[in-house]
Design an enzyme around this catalytic site. Structure first.
Site, short mmCIF file in Angstrom:
data_model
loop_
_atom_site.label_atom_id
_atom_site.label_comp_id
_atom_site.label_asym_id
_atom_site.label_seq_id
_atom_site.Cartn_x
_atom_site.Cartn_y
_atom_site.Cartn_z
N TRP A 113 42.94 11.10 46.53
CA TRP A 113 43.94 10.94 45.47
C TRP A 113 44.27 9.47 45.24
CZ3 TRP A 113 45.42 14.15 41.75
CH2 TRP A 113 44.99 15.49 41.87
N LYS A 140 52.79 21.83 43.94
CA LYS A 140 52.74 22.00 45.39
C LYS A 140 54.11 22.42 45.92
CE LYS A 140 48.59 20.19 45.13
NZ LYS A 140 47.41 21.07 45.05
N ASP A 148 52.75 8.42 45.10
CA ASP A 148 52.31 9.71 44.59
C ASP A 148 52.69 10.77 45.63
OD1 ASP A 148 51.04 12.04 43.86
OD2 ASP A 148 49.02 11.18 43.78
#
Lengths: 354, 354
Positions: free
Chosen positions: B90, B190, B166
């Site tokens: 990511w 999530k 993030d």
């Protein structure tokens, strides 16, 4: 508003979808069951609109307004022009956003006829300089202006210019010929499903032209290459859109819903035109069959009208804050009975003021 | 996975929300009832994370990946640098996207220690050229790498450099000090709610710096000025996020859920470390408490492991396609009983292969 049958099905399977023990909301977008949901929704939309094989269907985010930026970023270069037919607040918003990424040129704006009714100028009267036409990426228009209730029922075609349509508030309301368009886009929250989903239909040969500065998550080409799963899509909205597409098929498809939409719109416009108490400011030829704005002869009665309507179970009749007055949105999911109830109320309210 | 109690409430009021006769999905984002939903969700998130008044909370679209572009577009100029701590897939993705809008410089990448376990280099060992540091807009990192299970549990602070995190896969999993950050963002799917929603927490003095090319629908300043309603927000996802925030408060807040998360993670890592049959490749200090990747000593048993797990009701254990193996995601909504069931299955599966 979503179709009652769709909402009932979604509620019934909300927690335990297809006996999986999970909600469709909870499964991965990369799982086989969700990929099947996604593919079925796309196929049903293709069936409903007779989308040719050389068009990609993308399920993205950002609503209609997001596409104001996405379209020029994806299919135009900074040196090219985007042409704009400006017929209301939505198509106007598209111009200022496109100006960040292309040269822009407004070919015409809505105006009024001798009766002071809003009209859209004929293509013969548009401002189309030769040098701009020779350097144009696309013509953008909004066939149904949600706020203004102004509609263009036939696509405005310029030779050798790609046509881009913001169909956020009229997609699936009437048959269209996809081949007339380079790009069609729609925020989902009018005729497709919940907010947060945008559908883009783009002809394949327009892919691969994105400007270098295009954020990846709005890059049409990346989306097409990854079946709209380059980034995590709004899965639950996609699923609900799929249910709406199936419902539309069960209604007989787009032609059948179009007939119903015409009937609903005619009923409402007849009431408005018949009574001096109400007024709609759009010439008949350019009236929307989705959004019907109207004013009361005496605006001092607006608040009372809205309060009594609300008490009768008729919601969301207040006009957009930018224009005031009233607006009835009679999207696909609105049954004829809903419009009948509105018209009954409007006639009774007008009679009571005599 | 969303908390069972949240899903039950959402199902119960799916069609008839607050006795309105409508779904919350069907009401306008500009209506008073929805504005109340939206404001309550924001306040609950502010309470949960103790967000100071000089931070704006934005409810946007585009997931985590959308912010890879939005953050540099909004808070950096093309002449400035964004620094990147690259610790997995990511944070790596964020570098190539930022490079469209800023100069980028990777300060460090994850590596392995003497035991061949993944570690994140100490800040003392980072590559920090003076000339770049003097022209830096922000340092980006991902405190919890979803795919890799690599986590940095304390924020890496550089003097006079804004920190951007993030937190897509670890927001609300442990207490944080908001004041350590310039921007925190998270895709919702999530720990917050359904996919299609992104939460951005941004310090006010970072607003007003957007590059001219920033699409309006991802402009943090416009979003802040319009309470995240410059364009139509994903209303249903926002509502569900609000229910999750209320559920988290009822669980005792972030500190309480953190304790539960630590217990769940410890149970699972203990099983992995105890048995030679399983292996996790991250050094203890950098292990995620949300995503636990592991491999089987004999990869030929992977398919059997997954099939038997599925049959036992243990879903979504397949590792990300880019790394293979297994991955257990044990987000806030996963109860301890779920991890206990997984560990029981893992022990039995390992024993059966002896």
């Amino acid at each position: 508003m979503l179709p009652a049958e769709v909402m009932q099905q979604a509620q019934a399977e909300f927690i335990n979808w297809q006996n999986s023990g999970s909600s469709v909301m909870e499964i991965s977008h990369r799982s086989k069951p969700f990929i099947e949901v996604a593919a079925a929704a796309e196929q049903d939309l293709r069936d409903l609109l007779a989308i040719p094989d050389n068009y990609k269907v993308l399920f993205l985010q950002g609503g209609g307004r997001g596409q104001f930026a996405s379209v020029p970023l994806n299919i135009a270069s900074p040196e090219q022009y985007s042409l704009h037919l400006q017929t209301g607040s939505w198509s106007k918003g598209a111009v200022s956003e496109a100006a960040k990424y292309t040269h822009t040129h407004v070919v015409a704006k809505d105006t009024v006829n001798a009766d002071n009714k809003r009209i859209i100028p004929d293509i013969a009267d548009w401002d189309l300089p030769e040098d701009i036409l020779g350097n144009t990426a696309f013509l953008h228009y909004c066939p149904n202006e949600t706020v203004d209730g102004v509609a263009l029922h036939t696509p405005p075609k310029l030779p050798n210019v790609e046509l881009v349509a913001d169909m956020s508030s009229n997609i699936l309301s009437a048959p269209i010929n996809i081949a007339d368009y380079g790009v069609i886009y729609a925020g989902a929250q009018k005729n497709i499903g919940p907010s947060g989903l945008a559908v883009v239909i783009v002809r394949e040969d327009l892919l691969g032209k994105a400007q270098a500065q295009t954020p990846s998550f709005i890059n049409f080409t990346l989306a097409a290459e990854h079946d709209s799963m380059y980034n995590t899509p709004p899965t639950y909205s996609w699923y609900l859109a799929g249910l709406v597409f199936k419902w539309l098929k069960a209604q007989g498809g787009v032609s059948a819903i179009h007939a119903k939409n015409l009937e609903k719109a005619q009923l409402l416009y007849s009431c408005i035109d018949e009574l001096d108490f109400y007024h709609n400011n759009v010439a008949a030829e350019f009236r929307s069959i989705m959004n019907v704005p109207f004013t009361l002869a005496n605006p001092e009665l607006d608040a009372q009208f809205l309060a009594e309507a609300e008490a009768t179970g008729l919601h969301a009749l207040k006009g957009h804050r930018s224009v005031g007055g009233m607006r009835a949105s009679i999207y696909n999911a609105m049954p004829l009975a809903g419009v009948e109830a509105l018209v009954k109320f409007m006639r009774e309210f007008a009679a009571a003021q005599d």
